[in-house]
Design an enzyme around this catalytic site. Sequence first.
Site, PDB file in Angstrom:
ATOM      1  N   CYS A  72    -113.635 -17.814  30.951  1.00 31.48           N
ATOM      2  CA  CYS A  72    -114.833 -17.442  32.087  1.00 31.48           C
ATOM      3  C   CYS A  72    -115.195 -17.945  33.447  1.00 31.48           C
ATOM      4  CB  CYS A  72    -115.648 -16.532  31.642  1.00 31.48           C
ATOM      5  SG  CYS A  72    -117.186 -17.589  30.721  1.00 31.48           S
ATOM      6  N   HIS A 107    -122.275 -15.468  29.836  1.00 31.69           N
ATOM      7  CA  HIS A 107    -120.634 -14.992  30.792  1.00 31.69           C
ATOM      8  C   HIS A 107    -121.165 -16.074  32.351  1.00 31.69           C
ATOM      9  CE1 HIS A 107    -117.275 -12.954  32.498  1.00 31.69           C
ATOM     10  NE2 HIS A 107    -117.670 -12.206  33.043  1.00 31.69           N
ATOM     11  N   ASP A 122    -115.284 -11.235  38.974  1.00 31.52           N
ATOM     12  CA  ASP A 122    -115.110 -11.562  38.300  1.00 31.52           C
ATOM     13  C   ASP A 122    -114.040 -11.384  37.799  1.00 31.52           C
ATOM     14  OD1 ASP A 122    -115.983 -11.284  35.391  1.00 31.52           O
ATOM     15  OD2 ASP A 122    -117.383  -9.158  35.080  1.00 31.52           O
TER      16      ASP A 122
END
Length: 261
Positions: A72, A107, A122
């Site tokens: 991420c 995250h 995302d």
Amino acid sequence: MWNTSHLDLDAYLRRIGHERVAPSADALLSLHRAHVLAIPFENIDVILGTHPGIGLDAIQAKLVGRQRGGYCYEHALLFGAALEQLGFDVVRRVARVQPHKAGPRTHALLKVGVDGQEFLADVGFGAGQLYPTPLKDGAVVDQAGWDHRLTLDGDVWTLSKQTANGWIPQHASNDEPVRPIDYEVYHHYVSTHPNSPFTGRPVVMRVADGVVRRLVGDTLTVEHADGRTTERAVPPADLPDVLASLDVILSEEEIDRLRLV
């Protein structure tokens, strides 16, 4: 603060197969999809102990230059730099994974402003998000065949996935400011702590319309939006071909070391 001028935007756009565009909501959707389809989610360098770090120069050398994937922090920082160079308004965020359980706040994702609207972008949440989600309470987006919903409670936005057991929270975030050092701290935990889900076994994920493929440890799972799921063990001899099918190309030395893991 985020050194976005270090990004070679043209090289990045070639990597994801996208033209240079003016900022708009439609352009954000197209860029988001192109990024996720082009660049895998994977933790192989973490497993091999060779992760180059999350400085933007290191990220683009790996994900753009070497055409590898990442997790991420790499995805969010690369995509955020590209969006800023294209003229989008970008805010870095951190989300708590599985907020209904004991999930960590580790995250990385983005809030993106364009055309008078705000979106959650995302691109680095495993194989989950093919498109950005409007930052609106109750917004539902079909993510490659699986509905995801964004809800607001106080100042916390929770993203949930529709399953046979109802809506399952995926992560929760707010507008608490994030600095580069915060990402460095979270990355250090995720890439080194024995309790991190990414330090003990390979994790490679790909998403496309109607299908998600996951290699976790030595198990390859293929999940279809219509409910069909297949699962098989991956013997060491098949590892190079399986990784290549997931768009992760390793050297023979890296394959040999990964087999030992």
